[in-house]
Design a protein around this motif. Sequence first.
Motif, PDB file in Angstrom:
ATOM      1  N   ARG A 466       1.243  -1.052  -0.141  1.00 58.69           N
ATOM      2  CA  ARG A 466       0.597   0.132  -0.120  1.00 58.69           C
ATOM      3  C   ARG A 466       0.652   1.721  -0.352  1.00 58.69           C
ATOM      4  NH1 ARG A 466      -2.890  -3.722   1.099  1.00 58.69           N
ATOM      5  NH2 ARG A 466      -5.091  -3.749   1.453  1.00 58.69           N
ATOM      6  N   GLN A 467       2.231   0.990   0.435  1.00 58.29           N
ATOM      7  CA  GLN A 467       2.598   2.451   1.007  1.00 58.29           C
ATOM      8  C   GLN A 467       3.362   2.355  -0.764  1.00 58.29           C
ATOM      9  OE1 GLN A 467       5.344   1.268   3.263  1.00 58.29           O
ATOM     10  NE2 GLN A 467       3.613   2.788   5.813  1.00 58.29           N
ATOM     11  N   SER A 468       3.396   1.639  -1.495  1.00 63.26           N
ATOM     12  CA  SER A 468       4.607   1.523  -2.840  1.00 63.26           C
ATOM     13  C   SER A 468       4.027   2.462  -3.337  1.00 63.26           C
ATOM     14  CB  SER A 468       4.619   0.568  -3.178  1.00 63.26           C
ATOM     15  OG  SER A 468       2.713   0.344  -3.665  1.00 63.26           O
ATOM     16  N   GLY A 469       2.578   2.580  -3.451  1.00 57.58           N
ATOM     17  CA  GLY A 469       1.745   3.922  -4.102  1.00 57.58           C
ATOM     18  C   GLY A 469       1.301   2.821  -5.313  1.00 57.58           C
ATOM     19  N   ASN A 470       1.487   1.588  -6.145  1.00 54.34           N
ATOM     20  CA  ASN A 470       1.182   0.954  -7.392  1.00 54.34           C
ATOM     21  C   ASN A 470      -0.135   0.520  -7.173  1.00 54.34           C
ATOM     22  OD1 ASN A 470       3.609   1.090  -7.910  1.00 54.34           O
ATOM     23  ND2 ASN A 470       4.534  -0.355  -7.500  1.00 54.34           N
ATOM     24  N   ILE A 471      -0.845   0.778  -6.587  1.00 59.84           N
ATOM     25  CA  ILE A 471      -2.016   0.057  -5.528  1.00 59.84           C
ATOM     26  C   ILE A 471      -3.116   0.960  -5.106  1.00 59.84           C
ATOM     27  CG2 ILE A 471      -0.924  -2.547  -5.475  1.00 59.84           C
ATOM     28  CD1 ILE A 471      -1.701  -2.480  -2.922  1.00 59.84           C
ATOM     29  N   ALA A 472      -4.112   0.683  -5.676  1.00 57.88           N
ATOM     30  CA  ALA A 472      -5.371   1.845  -5.583  1.00 57.88           C
ATOM     31  C   ALA A 472      -5.826   1.230  -3.988  1.00 57.88           C
ATOM     32  CB  ALA A 472      -6.637   2.145  -6.284  1.00 57.88           C
ATOM     33  N   THR A 473      -6.458   3.014  -2.864  1.00 59.56           N
ATOM     34  CA  THR A 473      -6.988   2.085  -1.349  1.00 59.56           C
ATOM     35  C   THR A 473      -8.157   1.757  -2.404  1.00 59.56           C
ATOM     36  OG1 THR A 473      -7.419   4.874  -1.712  1.00 59.56           O
ATOM     37  CG2 THR A 473      -4.943   3.407  -0.892  1.00 59.56           C
ATOM     38  N   VAL A 474      -8.975   0.739  -1.249  1.00 57.58           N
ATOM     39  CA  VAL A 474     -10.167   1.035  -1.277  1.00 57.58           C
ATOM     40  C   VAL A 474     -10.959   2.408  -1.092  1.00 57.58           C
ATOM     41  CG1 VAL A 474     -12.477   0.328  -0.169  1.00 57.58           C
ATOM     42  CG2 VAL A 474     -10.194  -1.285  -0.026  1.00 57.58           C
ATOM     43  N   ASP A 475     -10.459   3.636  -0.900  1.00 59.17           N
ATOM     44  CA  ASP A 475     -11.841   4.658  -0.940  1.00 59.17           C
ATOM     45  C   ASP A 475     -11.450   6.013  -1.994  1.00 59.17           C
ATOM     46  OD1 ASP A 475     -12.091   4.507   1.544  1.00 59.17           O
ATOM     47  OD2 ASP A 475     -10.741   5.605   2.850  1.00 59.17           O
ATOM     48  N   SER A 476     -10.000   4.900  -2.510  1.00 61.00           N
ATOM     49  CA  SER A 476     -10.404   6.154  -4.546  1.00 61.00           C
ATOM     50  C   SER A 476     -11.780   5.389  -5.198  1.00 61.00           C
ATOM     51  CB  SER A 476      -9.113   5.432  -4.835  1.00 61.00           C
ATOM     52  OG  SER A 476      -8.788   4.141  -5.062  1.00 61.00           O
ATOM     53  N   PHE A 477     -12.605   4.261  -4.684  1.00 61.10           N
ATOM     54  CA  PHE A 477     -13.352   3.558  -5.638  1.00 61.10           C
ATOM     55  C   PHE A 477     -14.177   4.997  -5.335  1.00 61.10           C
ATOM     56  CE2 PHE A 477     -11.360  -0.655  -5.201  1.00 61.10           C
ATOM     57  CZ  PHE A 477     -10.785  -0.082  -6.213  1.00 61.10           C
ATOM     58  N   SER A 478     -15.391   5.292  -6.455  1.00 62.76           N
ATOM     59  CA  SER A 478     -16.084   6.182  -6.474  1.00 62.76           C
ATOM     60  C   SER A 478     -17.343   5.321  -5.719  1.00 62.76           C
ATOM     61  CB  SER A 478     -16.922   6.525  -7.674  1.00 62.76           C
ATOM     62  OG  SER A 478     -17.317   5.724  -8.482  1.00 62.76           O
ATOM     63  N   ALA A 479     -17.827   4.213  -5.855  1.00 61.97           N
ATOM     64  CA  ALA A 479     -18.503   3.379  -5.314  1.00 61.97           C
ATOM     65  C   ALA A 479     -18.070   3.520  -3.843  1.00 61.97           C
ATOM     66  CB  ALA A 479     -19.202   2.629  -5.849  1.00 61.97           C
TER      67      ALA A 479
END
Length: 506
Positions: A466-479
């Motif tokens: 998660r710290q790498s910045g290569n994957i999205a956080t759950v909260d980044s999904f608009s839904a």
Amino acid sequence: MKRLYLFVLKVGDLGRKDWNGGVNGVRETLGQIEDVYLPTSVRPQHRSLPVTVVICSTGDLRQDVVQDFTGYGNGKASHYSLVYWSGDDLAGWIEEHLLDEYAIEPSARADLRRALALIGSRDYDLRHAHKVLRSLLLDGEHGSRASTAAGQKRFIRQLKTTNLVLEIAFRWAAEGGNLLNAFRLGERCCLWAWEAIRLRGLTGYGPAKRVFQDLYQSHLRICDAYIEKMRTYFAVRDGVSIFSGENALVTNTIYEQIGILAEIGILHLERSTRPGLSAQGREDALARAQSVSTLLVQLIFNNPSSFSPRYDGNAIEISLALILLHNTQAHQSASRWLEHLAGRLRFTFAVSHCFPIATDSMEDLVAMEVLDLSEEQIQRLRHLSTLIPTIMYWCAKFGLKDLYQRLQAQQDVGFKGVFFQLWYADSKTESLLYREPAQHDSGAMEISIHLPTQMSELNELERLKRQSGNIATVDSFSAVSAGAPALVLMACRHFRTPVPPQVWFT
């Protein structure tokens, strides 16, 4: 001849409590119409018109109030006519007149007729219905941002029409005995509607959110109807297997039902957290989720094929099911299922037979069952696995240390030659997730995973990812940020996108 119509609207069946229920009862409302509205509130140009009062509900007029309704209409309602429109009446008229009006383009109307004619068939792939939805929500000018008031108003009409299409299809599918197609269409309506809202930048626009919630609620009604139809089959030994004529299809059918049940339960869980829902509504939604979870456990243990996934893609259904079981506190049942799954995985990969194949192809599965495949051909079917690391992550989630270590010990033994992989959503995934499979053109694939001996180390590994910045956080999904996280999981099931670990492993 012109008439003045007045409508009294009710939700659900109209029973005695609704008819004579105090200030909110229908009888009290009719009295207000006679004593107050007709003498004081009708415009002068309309006072000479004959009057019809329509009691309109989404259900039926129950037998216990038929005499009351008839008697009132013949006696009290002396200077107007009183009629009742049921949910079936409304559905029929909507169906008849929607197809003849301009809410849907002429070519799309033809596709809708074809979809309705075929929706009862088990082999129908809904292609015509999908064309209608695409024309309403995604194609042409409707795919741009609704920047003007006129554009927003037109788009709201398109959303409402989508809901009407779903309601009509639901009715036809029920009459044709195929609620599974109605369920699949409900998923597609919700997903493409949200994608259309997202593309237009209207995720925070009140009218769009309200119409979307109506659509969501229509899908939930289909879900509940599906549950009621299938409940008996889920609750008996091998009840689902009767729908599969060939052995190769049995496990596929069972896992499809596992995914459907899990999604329905998750939708009810989400509904229980919806802002503005009453305490009773919240309690009812939680009770429904718990009931679906119990039914899911019955389905799993009444059909032992659920212990032997045959496709690597069954990791999607397993993740959805375990999310529901985890959130409904069914930890013991989830742990038992994981024990069975882990045991079968260790055995089938060790003997290179009946393992979950990497290609997710029915032809490959049948070939493995009936043909004498070469070592090279078998290796092609077993060289990759998302399912095994998914099971190991879930063992860690449920704290099953011994089971995790048993699987971990097989990485270089029974699972030798199998490359573990997991797919993580990234910043581009949102643009694909609600409209098509997202894993091909977005996300980050972690390959050749060698999971640590101690499952406690997984949390640290996930934190670093998660710290790498290569994957999205759950909260980044608009839904998710809009309070509809179940849409993400619905998209994974519907379009066969892997459930990314950041959604469930926290």
